[in-house]
Scaffold this active site. Structure first.
Site, PDB file in Angstrom:
ATOM      1  N   ASP A 262       0.823  -1.223   0.000  1.00  0.00           N
ATOM      2  CA  ASP A 262       0.000   0.000   0.000  1.00  0.00           C
ATOM      3  C   ASP A 262       0.853   1.268   0.000  1.00  0.00           C
ATOM      4  OD1 ASP A 262       1.036  -0.041   2.533  1.00  0.00           O
ATOM      5  OD2 ASP A 262      -0.882   0.193   3.581  1.00  0.00           O
ATOM      6  N   GLY A 263       2.191   1.107  -0.050  1.00  0.00           N
ATOM      7  CA  GLY A 263       3.061   2.280  -0.109  1.00  0.00           C
ATOM      8  C   GLY A 263       3.651   2.670   1.234  1.00  0.00           C
ATOM      9  N   GLU A 264       3.156   2.095   2.338  1.00  0.00           N
ATOM     10  CA  GLU A 264       3.768   2.387   3.636  1.00  0.00           C
ATOM     11  C   GLU A 264       5.193   1.849   3.669  1.00  0.00           C
ATOM     12  OE1 GLU A 264       1.449   0.921   6.889  1.00  0.00           O
ATOM     13  OE2 GLU A 264      -0.319   2.122   6.357  1.00  0.00           O
TER      14      GLU A 264
ATOM     15  N   ARG B 257      15.358  25.478   2.790  1.00  0.00           N
ATOM     16  CA  ARG B 257      15.089  26.807   2.230  1.00  0.00           C
ATOM     17  C   ARG B 257      13.815  27.418   2.805  1.00  0.00           C
ATOM     18  NH1 ARG B 257      16.073  25.316  -3.979  1.00  0.00           N
ATOM     19  NH2 ARG B 257      15.588  23.249  -3.125  1.00  0.00           N
ATOM     20  N   GLN B 258      12.960  26.564   3.385  1.00  0.00           N
ATOM     21  CA  GLN B 258      11.734  27.080   4.024  1.00  0.00           C
ATOM     22  C   GLN B 258      12.048  27.350   5.499  1.00  0.00           C
ATOM     23  OE1 GLN B 258       8.073  24.981   2.967  1.00  0.00           O
ATOM     24  NE2 GLN B 258       9.162  23.907   1.348  1.00  0.00           N
TER      25      GLN B 258
ATOM     26  N   LYS C 277      21.248  40.222  -8.254  1.00  0.00           N
ATOM     27  CA  LYS C 277      20.150  39.831  -9.136  1.00  0.00           C
ATOM     28  C   LYS C 277      18.819  39.993  -8.439  1.00  0.00           C
ATOM     29  CE  LYS C 277      19.428  35.264  -7.596  1.00  0.00           C
ATOM     30  NZ  LYS C 277      19.986  34.000  -7.292  1.00  0.00           N
TER      31      LYS C 277
ATOM     32  N   ASP D 292      28.021  28.270  -4.667  1.00  0.00           N
ATOM     33  CA  ASP D 292      26.744  28.336  -3.963  1.00  0.00           C
ATOM     34  C   ASP D 292      26.648  27.118  -3.055  1.00  0.00           C
ATOM     35  OD1 ASP D 292      24.336  29.501  -3.281  1.00  0.00           O
ATOM     36  OD2 ASP D 292      23.616  29.651  -5.342  1.00  0.00           O
TER      37      ASP D 292
ATOM     38  N   ALA E  91      19.381  25.233 -11.537  1.00  0.00           N
ATOM     39  CA  ALA E  91      20.575  25.721 -12.245  1.00  0.00           C
ATOM     40  C   ALA E  91      20.345  27.027 -12.991  1.00  0.00           C
ATOM     41  CB  ALA E  91      21.147  24.654 -13.185  1.00  0.00           C
TER      42      ALA E  91
END
Length: 316
Positions: free
Chosen positions: A41-43, A101-102, A197, A223, A229
């Site tokens: 089931d994806g678990e 990044r959050q 920028k 970076d 990119a």
């Protein structure tokens, strides 16, 4: 490895088993026996195939593409399994910390997902975190457990020092990376320039002005990560337009999502130097992409954590 009767065990999820294996061979120990797969089931199903009672356990797992959320869940469930199996201490080794990044509310009603991920790792039962080049170093403060924050730039700098490129300038692709660029330039003993920028929307970058002299120079754009990119390839074109010679790019985390590989293919970048914090898919291994390994840095940090030695000297 044994220290005062302690044992060390290293386990890996599915995000970057190659790096985990390299770390283990650096330390001269086998990778721990763990099976991490799916139920129908994806678990996620985790089975730890050996005793970990009282051991100093390290779980190596990047929260990285292409399956960011799956790899995060794998790590959380592995930590839970190890905690319930009475592991002595559990260190989450997260070479690439996804969601970093959050890290703040950029606008109203934004989540701070980087903090949520920190809470999840802690709630799962991790006793400490070992990571590299967080997008913002202050994410260390989201954790109420010890964080060892490694930096990838010495590995990248060493590579360029050996290349011995003449007339070199390190360029920061935006104002946010100036500190990183300056410390990189110090390692290479060369000058620095900055691309100023604007960014009209997320994942879209637009180059404006270049501060500093790059005419007739060989240039390294640095970076913490290369995602789509856009920043790095637009920056390379802008630098070429005003007379830069060869343009190199380097970063710790090769996220390479969406159009990244296509953009690098079409760009004027001579070489893109990345580390293996994120596993590169085969179709991403272009002739001008060079991958360096962070395994020895992580292995040394793990060895020091295990032996209760200082890790801070690795940051210099």
């Amino acid at each position: 490895m044994h220290s005062q009767g302690k044992r060390i065990k290293i386990f890996s999820g599915n995000s970057n088993p190659e790096l985990a294996n390299k770390i283990c061979s650096e330390l001269g120990i086998p990778l721990g026996d763990a099976t991490v797969k799916n139920f129908s089931d994806g678990e996620i199903s985790v089975n730890i195939g050996e005793t970990v009672r009282g051991a100093d356990v390290f779980v190596v797992q990047s929260v990285s593409p292409p399956l960011v959320n799956r790899y995060l869940m794998e790590m959380l469930i592995m930590i839970d399994a190890l905690k319930r199996a009475s592991a002595g201490r559990i260190t989450a080794v997260v070479p690439y910390y996804g969601y970093a990044r959050q890290d703040r509310k950029a606008k109203a009603r934004d989540p701070i997902s980087a903090k949520l991920v920190a809470d999840l790792i802690t709630a799962a039962g991790a006793d400490r975190l070992l990571t590299m080049d967080l997008h913002a170093p202050q994410i260390q403060g989201y954790f109420n457990i010890p964080v060892d924050h490694l930096i990838g730039s010495p590995i990248l700098a060493e590579y360029f020092i050996e290349k011995d490129i003449e007339d070199l300038v390190v360029v920061s692709p935006d104002l946010g990376s100036v500190t990183r660029a300056r410390s990189f330039a110090n390692r290479l003993n060369c000058g620095i320039a900055i691309i100023d920028k604007s960014r009209p929307e997320p994942n879209v970058s637009e180059v404006m002005h270049i501060i500093g002299n790059v005419e007739g120079k060989n240039v390294i754009l640095i970076d913490d990560m290369i995602d789509t990119a856009g920043t790095i390839t637009n920056g390379a074109e802008a630098l070429k337009d005003i007379g830069a010679k060869d343009v190199y790019a380097c970063c710790s985390h090769a996220v390479f999502s969406g159009p990244a590989i296509d953009r690098i293919k079409k760009s004027s970048l001579k070489e893109v130097v990345v580390t293996d914090t994120i596993k590169l898919a085969d179709d991403m291994r272009l002739s001008n992409i060079r991958e360096l390994s962070v395994a020895s840095t992580f292995a040394e940090a793990i060895r020091r954590i295990f032996n209760d030695e200082s890790v801070s000297t690795l940051f210099d």
